[in-house]
Write an enzyme that holds these catalytic residues in place. Sequence first.
Site: not given
Length: 838
Positions: A182, A254
């Site tokens: 991320e 996710e």
Amino acid sequence: MTALLLFVVVVLHAATATSGTGPTTVAYNDRALVINGERRILISGSIHYPRSTPEMWPDLIKKAKEGGLDAIETYIFWNGHEPRRRQYNFGGSYDIVRFFKEIQNAGMYAILRIGPYICGEWNYGGLPAWLRDIPGMQFRLHNDPFEREMETFTTLIVNKMKDANMFAGQGGPIILAQIENEYGNIMGKLNNNESASQYIHWCADMANKQNIGVPWIMCQQDADVPPKVIHTCNGFYCHDWFPNRTGIPKIWTENWTGWFKAWDKPDFHRSAEDIAFAVAMFFQKRGSLQNYYMVTCCHLNLYCRDHQYHGGTNFGRTSGGPYITTSYDYDAPLDEYGNIRQPKYGHLKDLHNVIKSMEKILVHGEYNDTSYGKNTTVTKFTFGGSSACFINNQFDDRDINVTLGGATHLVPAWSVSILPDCKTVAFNSAKIKAQTSVMVKKPNAVEKEPEALKWSWMPENLKPFMTDERGSFKKNKLLEQISTGTDQSDYLWYRTSLEHKGDASYMLYVNTTGHEIYAFVNGKLVGQNHSADGEFVFQLQSPVNLHPGKNYISLLSGTVGLKNYGALFELMPAGIVGGPVKLMGANGTGIDLTNSSWTYMSGLAGEYREIHLDKPGYRWQSHNGSIPVNRPFTWYKASFEAPAGSEAVVVDLLGLSKGAAWVNGHSLGRYWPSYTASEMAGCHVCDYRGKFKAEGDGIRCLTGCGEPSQRYYHVPRAFLRPGRPNTLVLFEEAGGDPARAAFRTVAVAHACVAGAEVGDDVALSCGGHGRAISSVDVASFGVSRGACGAYEGGCESRAALHAFAAACVGKEACTVRYTAAFAAAGCQSAKLTVQATC
């Protein structure tokens, strides 16, 4: 023609023979991953190996597979594997080769997320604190010190996997690997865009040079995407996200199934209906791989959020935050202890089965999206003469009727209907057919607790720290805690002394970045304080008395998990760095101690002595069973008999304040039951309809408000010694009473199915472990009051009650087909509710 990128690896015959299976090719195109030449729809779930025990792994993986999952995803935990530089840990719960072999043994794929920055609510985001000792180190920017350490660790992990033949091309289960994590969320906030860009491209180059034979992914890297990586989506919803490159499949790394828990917060719950809605929407909009994960780090606030299929436990000092609880349950389909959470697990399993039945149409078919007005879309996939349809209703306040192929379908608010033949609805995300389980914590049947627990105690030896005469080193300034103690303990002592003429009273003032502080003057505890969650800069003000001559001031700073997310998160300080520390007189005069000579020592005497191991020779005290209570800095010990059976075990620590717990030398993690969960607006309302939120306005479905933030602590069965005495050791830091501590087992108390329709197979289960259904209490139509375990009203069906009692009582699980024979005269509803007691 769709472009296809193929990863080919040359494997020696000996390597494939060792693994017991042949090599697997992994490729991808714009519609899917392509495994051995076949486009695949893949459903994955995250299980973090150090948050459970090796003994739990096979069962967790088995339940994941039975829930319809194809793959298991996990991070790699750098600071768990390399707690000190070049000192490695790959044993016990950190035995990654064993973990991936368990995945392989179950016939599942694996996704390897090396990071090695991971976030994950894990202490310091998985990065070792010792990195800060290296000159010139800048975390996650283009600099040789960080990149050298990152490459060394990444290569170590890759080589361990290669040596064990774990990559797909070697016949192993790993089909994808991830580098970084991320980074796109924070790279524009690092005050050095050029360095950030150079770093993320270096990451991709370094990863591809590892030659692992499977694709590399980067999640949340939508801008400045390096070549030869697949960028992916994280979030509660990813249906509207698409890769910004051609030839890349739509992957959701996710899917956040719940929300993390902090010491001051209640429990967040994301409904099964909403998760199923999000997954169905993703596949309606050409998704190919989705992974259930805990809540991710992509928000712009203090914390990282990661959701999983199984959350587990933050044993030891591994929880991050700061202020993340020891429980990492996250309302996942498998709970903290590995139990199946119903109806979430069963509802998603039903969805998985329907999606997988349409696999070829979804990955090969032509598709057409047709708007049926605002917030309503029908998608039709066509392939080989067959069709499959999705109908979504994104209104959160109204049901709608949609006519398709001459038939009208009622689609509830905020739901997706799936029609594998474009005629018959096989699944609707808002209609749960799976059972609901009510879990209870049962007393230990082997002994009567808490009365059976006989306690002894030992004071923490504070005397060596009450002067500034001995320590690791001295400095004429107040240092930062993480860099000073390299995070080897929650605690760091700051000690100084001063000469004083005569007796006098002062106000001791300490400014600290905490997270907590205890102050001692001349050997006496004079004050303590901890930060509010999210603040982490606070003050201690305590009245103190000085005497003539030398006076000693000892300050104990404590941390409760280190920050794990954000731009430059590693620079968030801890401890009394910079102070100031002052003695303030009544007349406004004061003594500034900030630049005095401070003596430093990390940790407590009990930590160095390893009191938690209860070694022979320790002088535990007990006066006819009487022990001091509400006494800070006290060790307690009790023996207990392990609960019988195989059900999960927890210890109830209500009555204790704050500290750490061990069973037979194994750490259960930090405890803090005295911290009460706050009351929030979402505590008293729950509705699956509408976007799930865990921040800001609109939060809902909270439980545990106004209660201890965590009362029960997981004791894995592997920690226990059946048939022999077991030892519970507590370090009570703040002052509490262990008299109410007790061990319990976690089991299904009630199993219910609500809203069943004619033709449904109604399945009930007590969750295994030898527990059988003892009675069927409700079999009624139109039940509208109460919840599972306490249903009321409705129109009873004697035929259904007798059928379920005959099929289910005395059995661990049963399935009964709902037929028209269950009809009862005068009943207004045909929807059946069944409730059983286990």
